[in-house]
Design an enzyme around this catalytic site. Structure first.
Site, PDB file in Angstrom:
ATOM      1  N   CYS A 222     -45.480  61.937  56.702  1.00 17.77           N
ATOM      2  CA  CYS A 222     -46.040  60.585  56.692  1.00 17.77           C
ATOM      3  C   CYS A 222     -44.878  59.653  57.012  1.00 17.77           C
ATOM      4  O   CYS A 222     -43.864  60.084  57.553  1.00 17.77           O
ATOM      5  CB  CYS A 222     -46.678  60.267  55.339  1.00 17.77           C
ATOM      6  SG  CYS A 222     -45.496  60.233  53.985  1.00 17.77           S
TER       7      CYS A 222
ATOM      8  N   CYS B 292     -48.254  51.627  48.421  1.00 17.40           N
ATOM      9  CA  CYS B 292     -47.928  50.416  49.170  1.00 17.40           C
ATOM     10  C   CYS B 292     -47.623  50.690  50.639  1.00 17.40           C
ATOM     11  O   CYS B 292     -47.820  49.816  51.482  1.00 17.40           O
ATOM     12  CB  CYS B 292     -46.759  49.694  48.533  1.00 17.40           C
ATOM     13  SG  CYS B 292     -47.170  49.002  46.919  1.00 17.40           S
TER      14      CYS B 292
END
Lengths: 81, 351, 351, 81
Positions: C316, C188
C-alpha cells in the site's frame, strides 16, 4: 421567579462561583431586568462596560423574555492571546 | 500525483477536499496578528497545511515567561523579535510557502495598509485595543477575521464579518462586546493561562481559516464557541446571521508614553521620576522595588494621590497593565505627567 | 520568584495551580507513544509546561506525507527517526527537562518494560493493535492512559484507568470497544485527516495530562469527548464510573513478515514474488505498478485467488494496510506465503 | 416508533449520511434491538466488530430502553494518530 445563572471568565470571580441564582420577582422578566439585578448585586460586572448574556445558547437581546426553564450564561470579554 | 502534492496527500485524500482545495490553500494569503500563545500554534498549522502566503505581525520580543505556551520559541530566542523568529522556524517547517514578517506595532495609522493584500486575518492579539482595531479594520476592508481569546482555563473562538448569501455581513466583535473597560478585565500575566488552552484555541483558529479558504465545513460565522479546559465542555452560541453594528471609521490608537529601563534608573537616581507599581498585592509581596502601589483596577479610585508637579513611571511585569494605567490617567487627569515602563520589570532585570 | 520558575510564571499564576503544581509537573514522568499527528503537539505542550521527564516512543521515520500535520518535523528530517528528531527539538525548546527517546517498536515483549517508570501514558498511536496493547499494559501496570484518535474531521479523547476513590479503576478502551476488525476501519492514509484536528486533539491530550499531574480540573475519566472539526460541535459521553472489563494478560503481538524494496525488486525480476496491491481503486488509478488488486476490505472475499505455491508481497502507500492484509491472510489461509512491503510504495520510490 | 440516529466516523460512510431514521416497531425497544436492525440494514456496521451506542450522551448498554425522544448516536472506533 428564580433564575440560575452560569458564569464564565471574570464573571466567575465577580460572582464568587460558577453558578448563582437570581430572584427576578415576576414571571415576565427580560434580559435587561436580569442585567439590572446582577449589576446592582455585583457592581464590578457593570464596570466591564459590556458582557454577553446567552439564553439556551442564543445571544439574548435586552428585550428578550427569560423564564425559569431557561439556561442563562454570562460571558464577559476575554483579552488574552 | 504531482510531486509538490505528496506533502499534502493526507489532507488531499479528505472527502470534499482534493487537489482543488489544496490549490486554494496555495493561493491564499493569511495574516496572523500576534505571534504569541494563539499565533504560534495557528501559524504552525497554517504553514504545515500549505497556506501560500503567511504573514506574521508582532512588534514584541520573546521573553522567558512566554515559553510555557509559545511553542515556536526556545530560550535562545529570548530578546529577539517574535515575528522574525517565527518566520524563520516556519520557513524551515515548510520551504514551499512564502512568509512575511511585520514588525511595526499595529496602530490606526498602519492597520489598513498591513492587512491589505491578505484574504483573511487571524486575531491572536493579547489586548482589547488591538482587537477592536483589527476588527474594525477588517470590517472596513470587507475581510473575514478569525477571533480567538484565552484567559486562565477558558477560551473563545469565532469568525467575524463573513459575506452572507444576501451580500450582508455576519456579526463582528462589536456586535458581542460594543466596548470594554480594559482596566477591569485581567489579562494572562495577572490571572495566568494554561498553555494547552492556547494550543487548542490557536489550532481551532487555524482550522476555521482552512475551512474558509477551502470552502469545506461550516465556519463559526454568526456563532461563538466558548471552551472550558477544566471540564472539556464547549458550547456554540448563536449570535445571529447579520451584523447590527455600523463601523464607519477606525478609533485612533492611543499613544502611550513609555520610558526605558536606563532612563528610569537615571531618573530615580536624581529623584525626577516617581514609581507607581500597578501589579497585584501578591506580585508586590514577591518582588518590590518601591514607589506607590495600586492594583490596576484601583487606580481610578486613587486619582487624588497624583501630584501634577511630579512625573510618574507606572510599571508592571510586562508593560501591558502599566500602559493601560497610563491611558486611564491621561483620560481622567489630563495634564498629569505619566510614563509606562516599556517591557515592564523584565526589561529592568535584563539591563 | 525562583529564577527557574520565571518560565512558568504565567501558569503558576493560575487559580488552583501555584508553585506546588509546578513542582508536580517537574517531578512527573510522562510517556508519549507515537510521535505523529497527535504526539507532536502533545509533546510540544508537555515540554513547554515543564514536565520533568518526557519519553517519546516511535520506531518510525519521518516521511514527506507526515509534514502537513506533524509539526515538529521539517523536510530536512525526512528519513530520520521521529523519536530522535522530536527529542532534539523539544530539548531546544526546554533545556530544563529530561527527554528520553524509545526507538524500538512497541510489542507485547517490551511494552511493560517501556512504560515502567512513567506515571502516565499518552496514546498517540495510529493503529488498533498498538492501542489495545498500550491500553492493556497500562491496565496491568495500574497506570492512567490518555487516549486520542483522529480520522478525517473527527476526533476522540478520553482518560482511561484512573484510580477512583473506592480503589476501583475507571473504564478503559476495551469497555468502549472490546475488539475491532482493523481491516474494516480505514486509517488516515486512506481517508485523510485535517491537520488542525490533530493539533486540537493532541493539545487536549496534553491538557488532560497536566490536569492529572497537577490535580486541577476534572479529567475525562469515565467519559469520552467526541469532536467534529467541520461543525466545531463536541459532546462528552458518560461511560460510567468503573471498568467492567477484566484484563489479565497481554495479547501477543503479531509478527508481520516484511520485505524491503530491494528484495522485492530482485524477486520481481526473477518472478519468485507476486504483487498484491491493496490500495483503493483511486490510488491505483493514479499510480499502478501491477499485480493483483483488492482493496483491504475486499481481501477476505477473494481468498480463493491465492495460490499456496506462490509467494505474495502485499503493498500500500505506507505499509500499514498491507500489514493488516498479511495478518488477515495468516488467519484465514494459514500456510500461504505472504509478505508486506515495509514502508510501502514510499520506500520503493526512495531507492 | 421511529428513532433518529446520528452517525460518527466511518458510520457516516456506512449509512451514507450523518442522520438516518430507523423504524423499531413497538415502543419498548432496547439498544440491542436497534443494533440488530441497523446491522441487518448495514452489514458493514457488524464487520467493525464493535461500536458504541450513546443515548442522550450516555453509553448505552444492550438492555437499555430507547424511546422516540432520545438522541441516539453511533460512534465507531477510530484508529488515526
Amino acid at each position: 421567579m428564580e433564575i440560575t445563572v452560569l458564569a464564565f471568565g471574570i464573571a466567575k470571580d465577580i460572582f464568587g462561583g460558577q453558578l448563582i441564582t437570581v430572584e427576578l420577582g415576576d414571571s415576565t422578566a427580560t434580559t435587561a431586568d436580569l442585567k439590572v439585578s446582577l449589576e446592582a448585586r455585583y457592581p464590578k460586572l457593570k464596570q466591564l462596560a459590556s458582557y454577553m448574556v446567552a439564553v439556551n445558547n442564543e445571544y439574548a437581546e435586552d428585550g428578550g423574555v427569560i423564564t425559569e426553564l431557561d439556561e442563562v450564561a454570562i460571558i464577559p470579554p476575554v483579552s488574552g492571546g | 500525483m504531482h510531486p509538490d502534492l505528496s506533502r499534502y496527500s493526507c489532507q488531499v485524500a479528505l472527502p470534499g477536499f482534493g487537489e482543488a482545495a489544496q490549490r486554494l490553500l496555495q493561493h491564499a494569503k493569511v495574516l496572523v496578528v500576534g505571534a504569541g500563545g494563539l499565533g504560534c500554534p495557528a501559524a504552525q498549522y497554517l504553514a504545515a497545511s500549505g497556506i501560500g502566503t503567511l504573514g506574521i505581525a508582532d512588534f514584541d520580543t520573546v521573553s522567558i515567561s512566554n515559553l510555557h505556551r509559545q511553542v515556536l520559541y526556545n530560550p535562545a530566542d529570548v530578546g529577539l523579535l517574535k515575528a522574525e523568529v517565527a518566520c524563520q522556524r516556519l520557513q524551515q517547517q515548510n520551504p514551499g510557502i512564502k512568509l512575511v514578517s511585520h514588525i511595526a506595532k499595529i496602530t490606526s495609522d498602519n492597520v489598513l495598509q498591513v492587512i491589505e493584500g491578505y484574504d483573511i486575518i487571524v486575531d491572536g492579539t493579547d489586548n482589547f485595543e488591538t482587537r477592536y482595531l483589527l476588527n474594525d479594520a477588517a470590517v472596513l476592508s470587507g475581510k473575514p477575521i478569525v477571533y480567538g481569546a484565552i484567559y486562565q482555563y477558558e477560551g473563545q473562538v469565532a469568525v467575524w464579518n463573513i459575506k452572507n448569501d444576501d451580500g450582508k455581513r455576519s456579526p463582528n466583535y462589536r456586535d458581542l462586546f460594543p466596548q470594554v473597560d480594559a482596566t477591569h478585565v485581567p489579562n494572562c500575566s495577572v490571572g495566568g493561562v494554561i498553555p494547552t488552552l492556547a494550543g487548542i484555541i490557536g489550532c481551532m483558529q487555524a482550522n476555521e481559516v482552512i475551512k474558509y479558504v477551502t470552502r469545506t465545513g461550516e465556519v463559526l460565522a454568526g456563532k461563538i464557541l466558548v471552551f472550558d479546559a477544566q471540564t472539556m465542555q464547549s458550547r456554540v452560541i448563536n449570535i445571529g446571521k447579520t451584523t447590527k453594528t455600523s463601523i464607519t471609521q477606525l478609533q485612533l490608537s492611543t499613544d502611550i508614553p513609555t520610558i526605558t529601563a536606563a532612563e528610569l534608573q537615571s531618573g530615580l537616581a536624581n529623584s525626577t521620576l516617581h514609581l507607581v507599581d500597578i501589579r497585584t498585592d501578591q506580585e508586590r509581596d514577591e518582588y518590590n522595588i518601591g514607589g506607590l502601589h495600586f492594583e490596576l483596577d484601583e487606580v481610578e479610585d486613587n486619582l487624588d494621590e497624583f501630584d501634577f508637579n511630579k512625573t510618574y513611571v507606572f510599571y508592571c511585569s510586562s508593560g501591558k497593565r502599566s500602559g493601560e494605567a497610563v491611558k486611564l490617567l491621561q483620560q481622567k487627569l489630563p495634564g498629569v505627567k505619566a510614563y509606562s515602563l516599556g517591557g515592564g520589570l523584565g526589561s529592568l532585570n535584563r539591563d
